[in-house]
Scaffold this active site. Structure first.
Site, PDB file in Angstrom:
ATOM      1  CG  HIS A  65     -13.847   0.623  -4.378  1.00 10.39           C
ATOM      2  ND1 HIS A  65     -14.021  -0.633  -4.262  1.00 10.39           N
ATOM      3  CD2 HIS A  65     -14.939   1.108  -3.687  1.00 10.39           C
ATOM      4  CE1 HIS A  65     -15.165  -1.141  -3.656  1.00 10.39           C
ATOM      5  NE2 HIS A  65     -16.064   0.315  -3.157  1.00 10.39           N
ATOM      6  CG  ASP A  88     -17.847   7.229   0.512  1.00 12.92           C
ATOM      7  OD1 ASP A  88     -17.572   6.204   0.377  1.00 12.92           O
ATOM      8  OD2 ASP A  88     -19.201   7.240   1.066  1.00 12.92           O
TER       9      ASP A  88
HETATM   10  C1  SDX Z   1     -16.300   2.632   0.729  1.00 13.05           C
HETATM   11  O1  SDX Z   1     -15.189  -2.189  -0.091  1.00 13.05           O
HETATM   12  C2  SDX Z   1     -16.125  -1.505  -0.316  1.00 13.05           C
HETATM   13  O2  SDX Z   1     -17.150  -2.152  -1.087  1.00 13.05           O
HETATM   14  C3  SDX Z   1     -16.604  -0.324   0.410  1.00 13.05           C
HETATM   15  C4  SDX Z   1     -17.605   0.516  -0.283  1.00 13.05           C
HETATM   16  C5  SDX Z   1     -19.005   0.016   0.136  1.00 13.05           C
HETATM   17  O3  SDX Z   1     -20.134   0.350  -0.747  1.00 13.05           O
HETATM   18  O4  SDX Z   1     -19.196  -0.826   0.926  1.00 13.05           O
HETATM   19  O5  SDX Z   1     -17.653   0.908  -1.624  1.00 13.05           O
HETATM   20  C6  SDX Z   1     -17.730   1.962   0.326  1.00 13.05           C
HETATM   21  O6  SDX Z   1     -15.801   2.286   1.502  1.00 13.05           O
HETATM   22  C7  SDX Z   1     -15.650   3.338  -0.717  1.00 13.05           C
HETATM   23  C8  SDX Z   1     -14.335   3.766  -0.327  1.00 13.05           C
HETATM   24  C9  SDX Z   1     -14.431   5.091   0.526  1.00 13.05           C
HETATM   25  N1  SDX Z   1     -12.978   5.540   1.023  1.00 13.05           N
HETATM   26  C10 SDX Z   1     -12.375   6.469   0.409  1.00 13.05           C
HETATM   27  O7  SDX Z   1     -12.772   7.333  -0.420  1.00 13.05           O
HETATM   28  C11 SDX Z   1     -11.006   7.178   1.193  1.00 13.05           C
HETATM   29  C12 SDX Z   1     -10.227   7.346   0.171  1.00 13.05           C
HETATM   30  N2  SDX Z   1      -9.591   6.072  -0.513  1.00 13.05           N
HETATM   31  C13 SDX Z   1      -8.517   5.534  -0.117  1.00 13.05           C
HETATM   32  O8  SDX Z   1      -8.082   5.611   1.085  1.00 13.05           O
HETATM   33  C14 SDX Z   1      -8.456   3.948  -0.909  1.00 13.05           C
HETATM   34  O9  SDX Z   1      -8.593   4.246  -2.337  1.00 13.05           O
HETATM   35  C15 SDX Z   1      -9.046   2.987  -0.247  1.00 13.05           C
HETATM   36  C16 SDX Z   1      -8.989   2.636   1.089  1.00 13.05           C
HETATM   37  C17 SDX Z   1     -10.598   3.069  -0.855  1.00 13.05           C
HETATM   38  C18 SDX Z   1      -8.474   1.638  -1.128  1.00 13.05           C
HETATM   39  O10 SDX Z   1      -7.173   1.379  -0.586  1.00 13.05           O
HETATM   40  P1  SDX Z   1      -6.366   0.402  -1.247  1.00 13.05           P
HETATM   41  O11 SDX Z   1      -7.154  -0.382  -2.527  1.00 13.05           O
HETATM   42  O12 SDX Z   1      -5.855  -0.583  -0.530  1.00 13.05           O
HETATM   43  O13 SDX Z   1      -5.255   1.271  -1.976  1.00 13.05           O
HETATM   44  P2  SDX Z   1      -3.972   1.338  -1.498  1.00 13.05           P
HETATM   45  O14 SDX Z   1      -4.271   2.116   0.034  1.00 13.05           O
HETATM   46  O15 SDX Z   1      -3.222   0.030  -1.488  1.00 13.05           O
HETATM   47  O16 SDX Z   1      -3.413   2.661  -2.602  1.00 13.05           O
HETATM   48  C19 SDX Z   1      -2.816   2.122  -3.674  1.00 13.05           C
HETATM   49  C20 SDX Z   1      -2.058   3.315  -3.934  1.00 13.05           C
HETATM   50  C21 SDX Z   1      -1.136   3.860  -2.951  1.00 13.05           C
HETATM   51  O17 SDX Z   1      -0.211   4.667  -3.757  1.00 13.05           O
HETATM   52  P3  SDX Z   1       1.466   4.119  -3.825  1.00 13.05           P
HETATM   53  O18 SDX Z   1       1.845   3.328  -2.386  1.00 13.05           O
HETATM   54  O19 SDX Z   1       1.060   2.983  -4.742  1.00 13.05           O
HETATM   55  O20 SDX Z   1       2.216   5.027  -4.560  1.00 13.05           O
HETATM   56  O21 SDX Z   1      -3.073   4.435  -4.567  1.00 13.05           O
HETATM   57  C22 SDX Z   1      -2.866   5.478  -3.470  1.00 13.05           C
HETATM   58  C23 SDX Z   1      -2.054   5.019  -2.342  1.00 13.05           C
HETATM   59  O22 SDX Z   1      -1.306   6.009  -1.774  1.00 13.05           O
HETATM   60  N3  SDX Z   1      -4.289   5.847  -3.244  1.00 13.05           N
HETATM   61  C24 SDX Z   1      -4.618   7.278  -2.986  1.00 13.05           C
HETATM   62  C25 SDX Z   1      -5.960   7.109  -2.769  1.00 13.05           C
HETATM   63  N4  SDX Z   1      -6.273   5.808  -2.706  1.00 13.05           N
HETATM   64  C26 SDX Z   1      -5.164   5.066  -2.943  1.00 13.05           C
HETATM   65  N5  SDX Z   1      -3.932   8.322  -3.323  1.00 13.05           N
HETATM   66  C27 SDX Z   1      -4.506   9.474  -3.192  1.00 13.05           C
HETATM   67  N6  SDX Z   1      -5.855   9.520  -3.060  1.00 13.05           N
HETATM   68  C28 SDX Z   1      -6.770   8.413  -2.460  1.00 13.05           C
HETATM   69  N7  SDX Z   1      -7.875   8.425  -2.575  1.00 13.05           N
END
Ligand code: SDX
Length: 427
Positions: free
Chosen positions: A306, A363
């Site tokens: 998140h 989710d």
């Molecule tokens: C919602 O903003 C809100 O409030 C949204 C929400 C709402 O109520 O409106 O809460 C609803 O959108 C919830 C989120 C739903 N999305 C997902 O579940 C999709 C999977 N999650 C990710 O794509 C990710 O965690 C995000 C997009 C939610 C957050 O992304 P960030 O904070 O920008 O994290 P990042 O992409 O910078 O990742 C940081 C690290 C990375 O690894 P490194 O580059 O440091 O090695 O964490 C890893 C990412 O690769 N990572 C994940 C991951 N999420 C982040 N690795 C594996 N699986 C994941 N889900």
């Protein structure tokens, strides 16, 4: 409480005020920075940037706290219901029993949509995604009620209570109209004897006159809507505020928010979670292989991580236990729930996820309940939008009433410097 900071650039030091929120959050006030220093701030994705001051929802991502107008989400989930939470978000206070009854009756009366709006849903391409249909349906609804969407700020505020009740009432009917069109079934009119969620389940799934609804299922759906009702400046709510800042009406602002919610990294994640769990189940993997592929960056554990929560999303906790109740009420087991539980168990002990503070978000479990309720996967994000509508509306009202300037972020230009035109024969 006046707090100050200073920024030194070159030979000059610029004083900056520090804003303090009611939960003691601090923010550098940079509103005069460019005028005084020529500098702007840079924060792509706005992860460190406050776009507004808001009183609607408070989140503490480190502690896993979520409150609507000061009320904790776990207490509201236990004691309140979706329509009561709608009024709390829209008006800032819990309603009296009379106010709630009046709102329920207004919403019920608005669920019979104008025929030309329903015709517009029928006229859309059969391949249109339910989220595309919902966004277009909102615009059609506004078009059928021009007195509620004038783009005259004062008039739209004066008519806001009706516009809000109409949108909250209409979204389930728009969703059901798209679903039944795709299923080749005739539309089911709302039944005033049903409550909000019973009506929605009936408009979606009623067949051959059997309109009976299991109360445990409508309660599970009500909880899902309540938990999705607002979440401060997330991608779709910020989009809604951006559109509203230009003076656009609630229907246009929410149509934009629906489009922003559609993406797989935001509201589309609940669909992606179910597809992920079904794929894992279909491949015979118990989740271990998938976790490994996520750690290698080959896939994402959808429903995990998140932008704000660096702790367990409190909504996920509530939904996890609601899964058991909903499945028990249906008398069904869910192999994908077992897989979800195993993924969570493994991920929460794995350094890859621990180090990155990746926990289940809203989710991760919601889709399991929605699938058990009979909703097709491609409608899950529509359900998220129905739940989030009161939050979007509360933020539209907040920005409309505070009369803030149109949102217009700056940029750092990295393109070509000045160059002269070259005629095509010389290129
Ligand atoms: C919602 O903003 C809100 O409030 C949204 C929400 C709402 O109520 O409106 O809460 C609803 O959108 C919830 C989120 C739903 N999305 C997902 O579940 C999709 C999977 N999650 C990710 O794509 C990710 O965690 C995000 C997009 C939610 C957050 O992304 P960030 O904070 O920008 O994290 P990042 O992409 O910078 O990742 C940081 C690290 C990375 O690894 P490194 O580059 O440091 O090695 O964490 C890893 C990412 O690769 N990572 C994940 C991951 N999420 C982040 N690795 C594996 N699986 C994941 N889900």
């Amino acid at each position: 409480m006046s707090d100050t900071a200073s920024l030194t650039y070159g030979e000059t030091t610029f004083p900056l005020n520090v804003l303090t929120g009611t939960e003691d959050e601090k923010a550098l006030d940079v509103r005069q920075l460019r005028k005084e220093s020529g500098l702007i701030t840079y924060d792509d994705g706005y992860g460190n940037t406050g776009s507004c001051e808001s009183s609607v929802t408070f989140i503490d991502g480190d502690k896993g706290i979520l409150r609507y107008r000061g009320y904790d989400i776990a207490e509201l989930a236990e004691k309140s219901n979706f329509l009561e939470v709608c009024l709390l978000l829209l008006n800032g206070e819990l309603p009296s029993s009379q106010e709630l009854a009046a709102f329920e009756s207004k919403v019920s009366s608005f669920q019979n949509l104008p025929s030309e709006v329903l015709d517009s849903i029928q006229a859309m391409p059969s391949s249109v995604h339910p989220m595309g249909s919902l966004a277009a349906g909102l615009q059609a609804l506004g078009g059928a009620c021009p007195h509620l969407c004038t783009n005259d700020r004062n008039q739209d505020i004066a008519n806001f209570d009706d516009a809000a009740a109409l949108i909250i009432a209409a979204l389930p009917a728009l969703a059901a109209a798209n679903y039944r069109k795709k299923a080749g079934e005739s539309l089911r009119k709302p039944d005033a004897s049903f409550n909000y969620c019973e009506n929605f389940l009936s408009m979606m799934f009623e067949k051959d006159g059997d309109a009976s609804i299991n109360p445990a299922l409508s309660k599970a759906l009500d909880l899902i809507f309540l938990l999705h009702a607002d979440h401060e400046q997330n991608c779709s709510t910020s989009t809604c505020r951006m559109i509203a800042s230009g003076g656009a009406n609630p229907f246009a602002s929410l149509a934009g928010a629906v489009s922003a919610l559609w993406g797989p990294l935001h509201g589309g994640a609940n669909m992606a979670v179910i597809n992920m769990l079904n794929d894992i189940h279909g491949s015979g993997d118990d989740g271990s292989k998938f976790i490994q592929s996520a750690k290698e960056g080959k896939s994402r554990l959808m429903g995990f991580g998140h932008r704000v929560y660096r702790n367990y999303d409190p909504r996920a906790k509530i939904l996890k236990s609601a899964c058991d109740k909903a499945l028990a009420a249906l008398g069904v087991s869910s192999p994908i729930l077992d897989i979800a539980r195993r993924l969570e168990e493994v991920a929460l002990q794995d350094p890859y996820f621990i180090d990155r503070k990746l926990y289940p978000n809203v989710d991760f479990y919601s889709g399991i309940i929605l699938q058990a309720l009979g909703f097709p996967t491609n409608t899950f994000t529509v359900l998220f939008a129905i739940g989030r509508a009161p939050g979007w509306l509360a933020h539209w009202k907040e920005i409309a009433q505070t009369g803030k300037k149109i949102h217009r972020p700056r940029q750092i230009y990295q393109g070509s410097n000045l160059r002269s035109y070259i005629s095509v024969e010389n290129r």
